[in-house]
Design a protein around this motif. Sequence first.
Motif, PDB file in Angstrom:
ATOM      1  N   LEU A  11       0.824  -1.207   0.000  1.00 32.18           N
ATOM      2  CA  LEU A  11       0.000   0.000   0.000  1.00 32.18           C
ATOM      3  C   LEU A  11       0.862   1.263   0.000  1.00 32.18           C
ATOM      4  O   LEU A  11       0.593   2.212  -0.741  1.00 32.18           O
ATOM      5  CB  LEU A  11      -0.928   0.006   1.217  1.00 32.18           C
ATOM      6  CG  LEU A  11      -2.162  -0.896   1.155  1.00 32.18           C
ATOM      7  CD1 LEU A  11      -2.854  -0.918   2.509  1.00 32.18           C
ATOM      8  CD2 LEU A  11      -3.133  -0.440   0.070  1.00 32.18           C
ATOM      9  N   VAL A  12       1.895   1.271   0.840  1.00 31.84           N
ATOM     10  CA  VAL A  12       2.763   2.450   0.929  1.00 31.84           C
ATOM     11  C   VAL A  12       3.459   2.697  -0.410  1.00 31.84           C
ATOM     12  O   VAL A  12       3.485   3.830  -0.915  1.00 31.84           O
ATOM     13  CB  VAL A  12       3.794   2.284   2.057  1.00 31.84           C
ATOM     14  CG1 VAL A  12       4.833   3.401   2.010  1.00 31.84           C
ATOM     15  CG2 VAL A  12       3.105   2.275   3.425  1.00 31.84           C
ATOM     16  N   ALA A  13       4.024   1.641  -0.996  1.00 35.81           N
ATOM     17  CA  ALA A  13       4.741   1.796  -2.264  1.00 35.81           C
ATOM     18  C   ALA A  13       3.800   2.232  -3.381  1.00 35.81           C
ATOM     19  O   ALA A  13       4.148   3.103  -4.198  1.00 35.81           O
ATOM     20  CB  ALA A  13       5.441   0.492  -2.637  1.00 35.81           C
ATOM     21  N   ALA A  14       2.602   1.666  -3.427  1.00 37.71           N
ATOM     22  CA  ALA A  14       1.625   2.084  -4.438  1.00 37.71           C
ATOM     23  C   ALA A  14       1.231   3.535  -4.228  1.00 37.71           C
ATOM     24  O   ALA A  14       1.097   4.304  -5.186  1.00 37.71           O
ATOM     25  CB  ALA A  14       0.397   1.190  -4.390  1.00 37.71           C
ATOM     26  N   GLY A  15       1.055   3.925  -2.969  1.00 36.56           N
ATOM     27  CA  GLY A  15       0.610   5.282  -2.661  1.00 36.56           C
ATOM     28  C   GLY A  15       1.596   6.361  -3.053  1.00 36.56           C
ATOM     29  O   GLY A  15       1.190   7.465  -3.435  1.00 36.56           O
ATOM     30  N   ALA A  19      -3.550  -6.315   0.537  1.00 36.84           N
ATOM     31  CA  ALA A  19      -2.668  -6.670  -0.576  1.00 36.84           C
ATOM     32  C   ALA A  19      -3.431  -6.641  -1.900  1.00 36.84           C
ATOM     33  O   ALA A  19      -2.930  -6.126  -2.911  1.00 36.84           O
ATOM     34  CB  ALA A  19      -2.054  -8.041  -0.352  1.00 36.84           C
ATOM     35  N   ALA A  20      -4.650  -7.182  -1.911  1.00 32.15           N
ATOM     36  CA  ALA A  20      -5.442  -7.181  -3.141  1.00 32.15           C
ATOM     37  C   ALA A  20      -5.760  -5.756  -3.577  1.00 32.15           C
ATOM     38  O   ALA A  20      -5.674  -5.422  -4.772  1.00 32.15           O
ATOM     39  CB  ALA A  20      -6.729  -7.978  -2.928  1.00 32.15           C
ATOM     40  N   ALA A  64       5.792   2.661  12.536  1.00 33.38           N
ATOM     41  CA  ALA A  64       6.288   3.232  11.279  1.00 33.38           C
ATOM     42  C   ALA A  64       5.334   2.964  10.128  1.00 33.38           C
ATOM     43  O   ALA A  64       5.133   3.819   9.250  1.00 33.38           O
ATOM     44  CB  ALA A  64       7.668   2.661  10.965  1.00 33.38           C
ATOM     45  N   ALA A  65       4.728   1.772  10.125  1.00 32.69           N
ATOM     46  CA  ALA A  65       3.789   1.443   9.048  1.00 32.69           C
ATOM     47  C   ALA A  65       2.601   2.393   9.057  1.00 32.69           C
ATOM     48  O   ALA A  65       2.214   2.941   8.012  1.00 32.69           O
ATOM     49  CB  ALA A  65       3.313  -0.002   9.191  1.00 32.69           C
ATOM     50  N   TRP A  66       2.040   2.634  10.233  1.00 35.07           N
ATOM     51  CA  TRP A  66       0.876   3.514  10.299  1.00 35.07           C
ATOM     52  C   TRP A  66       1.258   4.987  10.239  1.00 35.07           C
ATOM     53  O   TRP A  66       0.431   5.822   9.843  1.00 35.07           O
ATOM     54  CB  TRP A  66       0.020   3.176  11.515  1.00 35.07           C
ATOM     55  CG  TRP A  66      -0.833   1.989  11.185  1.00 35.07           C
ATOM     56  CD1 TRP A  66      -0.588   0.685  11.529  1.00 35.07           C
ATOM     57  CD2 TRP A  66      -1.996   1.981  10.360  1.00 35.07           C
ATOM     58  NE1 TRP A  66      -1.538  -0.132  10.965  1.00 35.07           N
ATOM     59  CE2 TRP A  66      -2.424   0.627  10.252  1.00 35.07           C
ATOM     60  CE3 TRP A  66      -2.722   2.966   9.716  1.00 35.07           C
ATOM     61  CZ2 TRP A  66      -3.544   0.259   9.511  1.00 35.07           C
ATOM     62  CZ3 TRP A  66      -3.853   2.595   8.974  1.00 35.07           C
ATOM     63  CH2 TRP A  66      -4.244   1.263   8.872  1.00 35.07           C
ATOM     64  N   ALA A  67       2.511   5.317  10.572  1.00 28.11           N
ATOM     65  CA  ALA A  67       2.971   6.692  10.351  1.00 28.11           C
ATOM     66  C   ALA A  67       2.992   7.008   8.866  1.00 28.11           C
ATOM     67  O   ALA A  67       2.835   8.164   8.454  1.00 28.11           O
ATOM     68  CB  ALA A  67       4.363   6.890  10.953  1.00 28.11           C
ATOM     69  N   ALA A  68       3.185   5.979   8.054  1.00 27.98           N
ATOM     70  CA  ALA A  68       3.133   6.155   6.599  1.00 27.98           C
ATOM     71  C   ALA A  68       1.709   6.072   6.070  1.00 27.98           C
ATOM     72  O   ALA A  68       1.291   6.885   5.227  1.00 27.98           O
ATOM     73  CB  ALA A  68       4.004   5.097   5.928  1.00 27.98           C
ATOM     74  N   LEU A  69       0.934   5.101   6.560  1.00 32.20           N
ATOM     75  CA  LEU A  69      -0.375   4.829   5.972  1.00 32.20           C
ATOM     76  C   LEU A  69      -1.460   5.811   6.392  1.00 32.20           C
ATOM     77  O   LEU A  69      -2.258   6.261   5.548  1.00 32.20           O
ATOM     78  CB  LEU A  69      -0.822   3.414   6.346  1.00 32.20           C
ATOM     79  CG  LEU A  69      -0.169   2.284   5.557  1.00 32.20           C
ATOM     80  CD1 LEU A  69      -0.545   0.939   6.162  1.00 32.20           C
ATOM     81  CD2 LEU A  69      -0.594   2.338   4.092  1.00 32.20           C
ATOM     82  N   GLY A 102      -5.507  11.165  -1.991  1.00 35.44           N
ATOM     83  CA  GLY A 102      -6.375  10.208  -2.665  1.00 35.44           C
ATOM     84  C   GLY A 102      -5.592   9.136  -3.395  1.00 35.44           C
ATOM     85  O   GLY A 102      -6.134   8.452  -4.265  1.00 35.44           O
ATOM     86  N   GLU A 103      -4.328   8.951  -3.028  1.00 35.02           N
ATOM     87  CA  GLU A 103      -3.453   8.052  -3.774  1.00 35.02           C
ATOM     88  C   GLU A 103      -3.824   6.583  -3.636  1.00 35.02           C
ATOM     89  O   GLU A 103      -3.379   5.754  -4.433  1.00 35.02           O
ATOM     90  CB  GLU A 103      -1.996   8.263  -3.341  1.00 35.02           C
ATOM     91  CG  GLU A 103      -1.454   9.661  -3.621  1.00 35.02           C
ATOM     92  CD  GLU A 103      -1.513  10.026  -5.098  1.00 35.02           C
ATOM     93  OE1 GLU A 103      -1.343   9.122  -5.945  1.00 35.02           O
ATOM     94  OE2 GLU A 103      -1.753  11.203  -5.416  1.00 35.02           O
ATOM     95  N   LEU A 104      -4.611   6.238  -2.619  1.00 32.22           N
ATOM     96  CA  LEU A 104      -5.041   4.852  -2.448  1.00 32.22           C
ATOM     97  C   LEU A 104      -6.521   4.688  -2.793  1.00 32.22           C
ATOM     98  O   LEU A 104      -7.183   3.782  -2.314  1.00 32.22           O
ATOM     99  CB  LEU A 104      -4.746   4.386  -1.019  1.00 32.22           C
ATOM    100  CG  LEU A 104      -3.254   4.281  -0.677  1.00 32.22           C
ATOM    101  CD1 LEU A 104      -3.057   3.906   0.783  1.00 32.22           C
ATOM    102  CD2 LEU A 104      -2.549   3.277  -1.592  1.00 32.22           C
ATOM    103  N   ASP A 105      -7.001   5.600  -3.643  1.00 29.18           N
ATOM    104  CA  ASP A 105      -8.350   5.535  -4.212  1.00 29.18           C
ATOM    105  C   ASP A 105      -9.467   5.773  -3.197  1.00 29.18           C
ATOM    106  O   ASP A 105     -10.618   5.397  -3.442  1.00 29.18           O
ATOM    107  CB  ASP A 105      -8.579   4.206  -4.943  1.00 29.18           C
ATOM    108  CG  ASP A 105      -7.804   4.141  -6.258  1.00 29.18           C
ATOM    109  OD1 ASP A 105      -7.031   5.081  -6.543  1.00 29.18           O
ATOM    110  OD2 ASP A 105      -7.972   3.149  -6.994  1.00 29.18           O
ATOM    111  N   GLY A 106      -9.122   6.439  -2.084  1.00 32.44           N
ATOM    112  CA  GLY A 106     -10.145   6.835  -1.134  1.00 32.44           C
ATOM    113  C   GLY A 106     -10.509   8.295  -1.315  1.00 32.44           C
ATOM    114  O   GLY A 106     -10.104   8.948  -2.285  1.00 32.44           O
ATOM    115  N   CYS A 107     -11.323   8.806  -0.384  1.00 33.19           N
ATOM    116  CA  CYS A 107     -11.743  10.208  -0.399  1.00 33.19           C
ATOM    117  C   CYS A 107     -11.326  10.845   0.923  1.00 33.19           C
ATOM    118  O   CYS A 107     -12.109  10.825   1.889  1.00 33.19           O
ATOM    119  CB  CYS A 107     -13.252  10.310  -0.601  1.00 33.19           C
ATOM    120  SG  CYS A 107     -13.814   9.681  -2.197  1.00 33.19           S
TER     121      CYS A 107
END
Length: 394
Positions: free
Chosen positions: A99-103, A150-151, A367-372, A380-385
């Motif tokens: 998710l982080v890399a895609a974002g 992941a999906a 660290a994961a949630w500091a990024a996410l 909107g990089e992960l297709d949310g609003c």
Amino acid sequence: MSAKKTIGIAATAVAAVTATAVIASLATGFPANLFQGPTTASPGSADADGQPDPTSTVTDRTTTEAADAFLADWVDDGRVVRRDQGDDTVSEGQAYGLLVAAGVGDEQSFTEIWDWTETNLQRADGLLAWQWSDGEVVDDEPASDADLDAARALVIAGTRFDEPRFTEAGVALAGVIADRMTAETAAGRILLPGVWAAATEPYAYNPSYASPVAFSVLGAATGDPRWAELQAGAAAVTTTLLDESPLPPDWAQVHADGTVDAMPGAAGSGQSVRYGYDAARLPIRYAESCDTADQAMAARLASTLARSKELRAETDLGGSPLTSDVHPLALQARAAARAAVGNLPESADDLRAADELAQEVPSYFGAAWAALAPMMLTTGELDGCPPLTEGATS
């Protein structure tokens, strides 16, 4: 059934106040919320006596900088390494990395993370084994939150990087999730925490595993109506839980007749019913939704989470602290709830405080949630609003 645990160091300071480091149970499967006892602090995290690392440098980071830091500090050749937890790897971490890399549009990192995941964690049925350590899978039970994240990441990356194999992998994984890790109830279709949970009714249920944006992304990619059913079922169950208490529990159970009970861990295996390291993800996932009803769900938590400036990592369902420990995720959850009610200045303050906390006492989960969390809430990089824009102050 093997035990599935995520044990994380949850200790730090808010402003100048430091808290004792503890090992906090971060449930991601079955059985959940099992206390494991102290471990030695890992390099770069809290010292063994629980104090923040005096050599750490806290900076005011952008969302992209926090994401890049996670990929640089916690990913080795495509493997997300839980350096503070014995250097193992779990499917949740791989999904967070995707998710982080895609974002942030990092195709190289995304490819490396997925290639490692596909090679080392993907089971014959297409789901992801939960835990890998010392060169092999040590627990092959899948966890649905990891598979779902992941999906979602694969489908997003397929479009973003114009790479059909990612899209195909995401669609295929989505199909297996819908087939093997969902159940129909009178409340609607629900996402089960794992394959193990399909065997008996009432069904174990983790409210924070539901992701309205992931349901939407996968529904659009697959054309499978079950994803809309999952979105409706999750909303119904979450509404029932919030009608019963101000905060959602880490774990619950859903009966076939649609009744819902808060539970002390998966299958009742935990210490007590609580709002903690699982449930705190729920307002973030709902606040990023493009459905105003979902955003309103996140908003319901705002007043309870705002009762105390120094928000504790675990509370009862009425918001009373169960620990003196603090964690970035708790602040990010409040940021999401505040953003959902339109309190943008205090929401932005919470995100900044959470990122400072994550830097002061580095941990995989922090660290994961500091990024996410900032990515989900401000872009909107992960297709949310997102309810916030980065740097919002009013």
